[in-house]
Design a protein around this motif. Sequence first.
Motif, PDB file in Angstrom:
ATOM      1  N   GLY A 150      -1.562  -4.243   0.721  1.00  0.00           N
ATOM      2  CA  GLY A 150      -0.153  -5.188   0.699  1.00  0.00           C
ATOM      3  C   GLY A 150      -0.857  -5.768  -0.291  1.00  0.00           C
ATOM      4  O   GLY A 150       0.008  -6.388  -2.058  1.00  0.00           O
ATOM      5  N   TRP A 151      -1.452  -6.998   0.176  1.00  0.00           N
ATOM      6  CA  TRP A 151      -2.040  -7.713  -1.300  1.00  0.00           C
ATOM      7  C   TRP A 151      -3.038  -7.363  -1.858  1.00  0.00           C
ATOM      8  O   TRP A 151      -3.011  -8.038  -3.192  1.00  0.00           O
ATOM      9  CB  TRP A 151      -2.515  -9.187  -0.028  1.00  0.00           C
ATOM     10  N   HIS A 153      -2.241  -4.809  -3.564  1.00  0.00           N
ATOM     11  CA  HIS A 153      -1.164  -4.050  -3.888  1.00  0.00           C
ATOM     12  C   HIS A 153      -0.619  -5.109  -5.059  1.00  0.00           C
ATOM     13  O   HIS A 153      -0.655  -4.811  -6.294  1.00  0.00           O
ATOM     14  CB  HIS A 153      -0.521  -3.265  -3.431  1.00  0.00           C
ATOM     15  N   VAL A 154      -0.724  -5.719  -4.132  1.00  0.00           N
ATOM     16  CA  VAL A 154      -0.346  -7.252  -5.379  1.00  0.00           C
ATOM     17  C   VAL A 154      -0.840  -7.629  -6.176  1.00  0.00           C
ATOM     18  O   VAL A 154      -0.814  -7.786  -7.884  1.00  0.00           O
ATOM     19  CB  VAL A 154       0.079  -8.385  -4.318  1.00  0.00           C
ATOM     20  N   VAL A 270       3.339  -1.851  -1.883  1.00  0.00           N
ATOM     21  CA  VAL A 270       3.484  -3.019  -1.406  1.00  0.00           C
ATOM     22  C   VAL A 270       3.900  -2.734   0.160  1.00  0.00           C
ATOM     23  O   VAL A 270       2.670  -2.496   0.808  1.00  0.00           O
ATOM     24  CB  VAL A 270       3.714  -4.360  -1.863  1.00  0.00           C
TER      25      VAL A 270
END
Length: 414
Positions: A150-151, A153-154, A270
Amino acid sequence: MVQNAKSDPSDRAPSRQSRFGLNAANFFQAEAVGVVLPILNTFLKEARWRYDQIGLATALLGLGTLLFQTPAGVLVDRFKNRRLLFFVASIVVGVCFGVIPFVPRSALWIDSLLFLSGVAQSIFIPVLGALALALVGYKALNRTLGENQGWNHVGNIVAALLAFVAVRYFGSASIFYSVAIASLVGAFSVYWMRKEELNEEVASGDGKQPKVKWGTILHDRPVLFLLAAVALFHLANAPILPVTALYIKQLGGSSALTTFTVLSAQLVMVPVAWATGRLCDSWGRKPIMAIAFWVLPFRIFSYILAHSPHMVVSLQALDGIGAGIYSVAIVAFAADLTRGKGQFNSLLGIFATAQAIGGVVGPIVSGLVLQHFGFNMTFLGFAVLALLAAAIFQLLVPNTQSMEAPQAASTVNA
């Protein structure tokens, strides 16, 4: 399973500082390289390179990764200071891209720098997987991977937004400066992870026979079938992002708009990555990964029907489903297939090698097809490859979920 003298970190929650360090490493690694390929293609096109020359340059980046990906996985298994490995790889990537605007725009200079960057990037997939496993162990691995990705993709989203502004106001060369800065920050961020919280033995797969040769894992039929499916998946997928960037230009879109081919996908990745970390435990690895495989041929074929640059950008958002799932689920597959045997990072390296093959062969083939047959035939051919990959995965790859997986510890996300 034999227990190590040092307790499995899954028995306790890691500190917020260590979790922050791992997430930051994922964030800045993604920010460094997340949007560089589409802008690189635009940069080279502005330098009057032909499509086939651009495809070859992109392929050489993938070739560097391909040749060193499996050795990188073996290295991560053997070398216990994984934070140092990540640090060195990040610095090399930053230097390679950071100097591109200052060197002659000849094939010798650009191709050499891209190849060396690909060598350094071969470290990222196995070392980040190893650091996650070292920090939280098996029980909380999938949820941690979902958080990490997730991070990651952030980081790509932030990179795409910054690239949009930079390219619009300072030109395509400005993207290379941001890569250098992000790589430098990422290199140091990994040291936020506390050394005493990393179980480096578990990070190698917690094997009872840790010195077994890595090649023995290729005798496992599920590994071979998954490897074949992964290779075809990436052969079909790898060239599509840079091709869509060129397609947007062909349809009259701006250079700045090409950055949104990354942003549209990352906005989807994300939540998909976060959900995949949980669904890998509740649904199983195969059902969630199958979604990624079947979305790919549908997305590639749909580009044939897109006749405006904004429609191409919208369709590219579907890449967020496949990439968001794959980045988490493939590590879960590797952990299952090597648990108790060791060679976790070696298998990750082998899967990443299959990915790198796509990164090498795909751009070469797409460049040639695009040069001689146009965009529609390029999209159609790669859609067929993606369909074959999905069929192999669906029919031949078993679900590898262990019995302990549904009991994944929730303390890591407390």
